[in-house]
Structure formats: structure tokens, C-alpha cells
Design an enzyme around this catalytic site. Structure first.
Site, mmCIF file in Angstrom:
data_model
loop_
_atom_site.group_PDB
_atom_site.id
_atom_site.type_symbol
_atom_site.label_atom_id
_atom_site.label_comp_id
_atom_site.label_asym_id
_atom_site.label_seq_id
_atom_site.Cartn_x
_atom_site.Cartn_y
_atom_site.Cartn_z
ATOM 1 C CG ASP A 24 -2.083 0.925 1.115
ATOM 2 O OD1 ASP A 24 -2.295 1.496 0.023
ATOM 3 O OD2 ASP A 24 -2.792 1.116 2.118
ATOM 4 C CG HIS A 41 0.354 1.619 -9.367
ATOM 5 N ND1 HIS A 41 0.088 1.316 -8.054
ATOM 6 C CD2 HIS A 41 -0.750 2.265 -9.830
ATOM 7 C CE1 HIS A 41 -1.129 1.763 -7.738
ATOM 8 N NE2 HIS A 41 -1.647 2.343 -8.791
ATOM 9 C CG LEU A 135 9.261 -17.403 -3.173
ATOM 10 C CD1 LEU A 135 9.026 -17.341 -1.671
ATOM 11 C CD2 LEU A 135 9.740 -16.036 -3.685
HETATM 12 C C1 FPP Z 1 -1.915 0.007 -3.369
HETATM 13 O O1 FPP Z 1 -1.407 1.323 -3.347
HETATM 14 C C2 FPP Z 1 -1.345 -0.739 -4.495
HETATM 15 C C3 FPP Z 1 -2.060 -1.436 -5.432
HETATM 16 C C4 FPP Z 1 -3.519 -1.507 -5.420
HETATM 17 C C5 FPP Z 1 -1.407 -2.108 -6.561
HETATM 18 C C6 FPP Z 1 -0.177 -2.869 -6.237
HETATM 19 C C7 FPP Z 1 0.608 -3.078 -7.479
HETATM 20 C C8 FPP Z 1 1.948 -3.043 -7.597
HETATM 21 C C9 FPP Z 1 2.839 -2.879 -6.438
HETATM 22 C C10 FPP Z 1 2.633 -3.181 -8.906
HETATM 23 C C11 FPP Z 1 2.301 -4.374 -9.718
HETATM 24 C C12 FPP Z 1 2.533 -5.665 -9.025
HETATM 25 C C13 FPP Z 1 2.718 -6.847 -9.664
HETATM 26 C C14 FPP Z 1 2.833 -8.067 -8.859
HETATM 27 C C15 FPP Z 1 2.824 -6.943 -11.109
HETATM 28 P P1 FPP Z 1 -2.421 2.520 -3.583
HETATM 29 O O2 FPP Z 1 -2.466 2.816 -5.024
HETATM 30 O O3 FPP Z 1 -3.738 2.203 -2.961
HETATM 31 O O4 FPP Z 1 -1.727 3.688 -2.784
HETATM 32 P P2 FPP Z 1 -2.461 4.895 -2.035
HETATM 33 O O5 FPP Z 1 -3.256 4.275 -0.900
HETATM 34 O O6 FPP Z 1 -1.317 5.724 -1.547
HETATM 35 O O7 FPP Z 1 -3.330 5.582 -3.029
#
Ligand code: FPP
Length: 249
Positions: A24, A41, A135
Site C-alpha cells: 500500500d 505502481h 519460493l
Molecule cells: C496500493 O497502493 C497498491 C495497489 C492496489 C497495486 C499494487 C501493485 C503493484 C505494487 C505493482 C504491480 C505488481 C505486480 C505483482 C505486477 P495505492 O495505489 O492504494 O496507494 P495509495 O493508498 O497511496 O493511493
């Protein structure tokens, strides 16, 4: 993927078998830098790479990443399609190296709702790495913990209606075998980054006895030193599973 020489993990006997991460803070990380959310991201993907390397090198058996929740479809269309594209690119560019490092790729969630191109890449990667003994990297995609439990209950009902399951036979072990995580060990450690302190519908059944580690660090900044801190914290925890502290003789 080479062993990490500079960073020494804690006592291997105190390592979790299964680490699950709620990644997050990508959006806030980007906003702080005046960048679009998707930039968070993109850098967050580097943290994914770092986690896979570290868990592989340190002998952690299972790493489960909450990559896309069943609620994430509510995000702006552009962001959803960016995330799906990132998933596809990650698999396409990384699968060879994952395979060479004996990583087995797994995915949980209602996968049939994913875009066809991402699903195809996922299936290809799973097939290639299916026999690996290193893993187990599980990506939770269009995943929701309550959905997982409802799906398992439906399977139990379907078995019962065919006479293959009696109510008296349905215990916790049998129920767990109907969840999408069947065959995996229960989660030992849940990590959530960005300072939020909730589970957000992630692996609700599987985290019943998990230790939970919250850190204010945003996901794009969560790398091996931060994982090591979480593992050290875990190693200090006394896990009682409902029992009391060990008594001296
Ligand atoms: C949450 O941060 C993150 C996500 C919903 C997406 C997670 C994706 C990645 C880390 C990259 C892709 C991963 C793979 C495995 C290919 P948020 O966007 O909710 O952050 P915020 O709360 O600060 O808005």
C-alpha cells in the site's frame, strides 16, 4: 538472483514460512513527488522484485502479494488498465528469471475476470514454473477474502448435494482444503505498508493466527532492509496460538 551478501537475515529457524504483503501507498508515494499515481505502481514493481529476490535467497517458502483486490476495479479506468498492463509486462519480462531461480508462480482470486492478455501471460508463467521447488510466489488478483470463503462454502454445498460430503465431516481442515490457498501453509506474517492498519479483505481465513506488522513506509520504498526489519520483529514475537506463555518446569 544472487544471495544477498550484505544483508544477513535473522535466525533461519525463526523465519516465517509464509509471508503475505498488502502493498500500500503507491499513490501517496507518487503524489508526494508531484508524479501521477501510476508512477508509484511502476516503482512499486521494483519493490516486488526486491521481495522475490530476498525471500528466495533467505529460504522463505511462500510469498503472497495482494496485487489487485476485488474492490480495485472501482479505481479510474486508466489506472486499472495500467495495473493490468504492468502485471503482463512483469510476467513477460521476469518469468525466465523466476524459472531459473526455481520460483513457482501461483495466482489466487477470481482470475477469469482479468483481461485476456494478462490471463494468458499468467497461465503461461504458471505452466512454465509449475514443477519448481523454490519460493512459491502467489499473486492475489481480483481477490477478496470474503469471496474466497463464499466460494469455498459453495463448493462444500455442491459436494454435499452430490452426497460426497456430510455436514459432520466439514471441519476446519476440510473447509481450508476448499479455499483457493489449499495446500499452502497458513500465513505466519502479514505486512502492510503505508501506515494503514487494516486487513482490507485479504486472506481473512488464512491469517487467523498470523502476526501482523504495520509500517509507515510506502510500498515503493519498502525494500530488503525494510523486509529484514519486519522479519526481525517477527522473530521476536512469541506465538501462542491461544495457549499461554511456556511455563518453566
Ligand atoms: C496500493 O497502493 C497498491 C495497489 C492496489 C497495486 C499494487 C501493485 C503493484 C505494487 C505493482 C504491480 C505488481 C505486480 C505483482 C505486477 P495505492 O495505489 O492504494 O496507494 P495509495 O493508498 O497511496 O493511493
Amino acid at each position: 538472483m544472487v544471495a544477498q551478501n550484505k544483508i544477513v537475515p535473522p535466525d533461519p529457524s525463526r523465519l516465517p514460512r509464509h509471508v503475505a504483503i498488502i502493498m500500500d501507498g503507491n499513490g501517496r508515494w507518487a503524489r508526494k513527488r508531484g508524479l501521477p499515481r501510476v508512477a508509484g505502481h511502476k516503482v512499486g514493481l521494483e519493490s516486488v522484485r526486491a521481495m522475490v529476490k530476498a525471500c528466495s535467497a533467505w529460504g522463505i517458502g511462500h510469498l503472497t502479494l495482494y496485487a489487485f483486490s476485488s474492490e480495485n476495479w472501482r479505481r479510474p479506468k486508466d489506472e486499472v488498465s495500467f495495473l493490468m498492463q504492468l502485471l503482463r509486462l512483469y510476467l513477460r519480462s521476469e518469468v525466465k528469471e523466476l524459472h531459473e531461480n526455481r520460483v513457482r508462480l501461483n495466482a489466487i482470486g477470481r482470475l477469469d475476470a482479468l483481461p485476456a492478455a494478462a490471463l494468458k501471460e499468467l497461465e503461461r508463467s504458471q505452466a512454465l514454473t509449475a514443477k519448481n521447488d523454490g519460493l512459491v510466489l502467489t499473486l492475489a488478483l481480483n481477490y477478496g477474502g470474503r469471496q474466497d470463503i463464499v466460494d469455498a462454502a459453495r463448493k462444500a454445498l455442491a459436494l454435499a448435494s452430490k452426497g460426497k460430503l456430510k455436514a459432520s465431516e466439514l471441519d476446519e481442515e476440510r473447509f481450508a482444503s476448499l479455499l483457493c490457498t489449499h495446500g499452502m501453509p497458513e500465513v505466519d506474517l502479514v505486512i502492510r505498508t503505508s501506515g494503514e492498519m487494516r486487513l482490507s479483505n485479504f486472506l481473512l481465513w488464512q491469517t487467523a493466527y498470523a502476526e501482523v506488522y504495520f509500517t509507515p513506509t510506502y510500498w515503493p520504498d519498502f525494500r530488503q532492509p525494510q523486509l529484514l526489519e519486519a522479519l526481525k520483529d517477527f522473530a521476536r514475537r512469541e506465538r501462542r496460538f491461544g495457549d499461554i506463555a511456556p511455563r518453566s518446569a
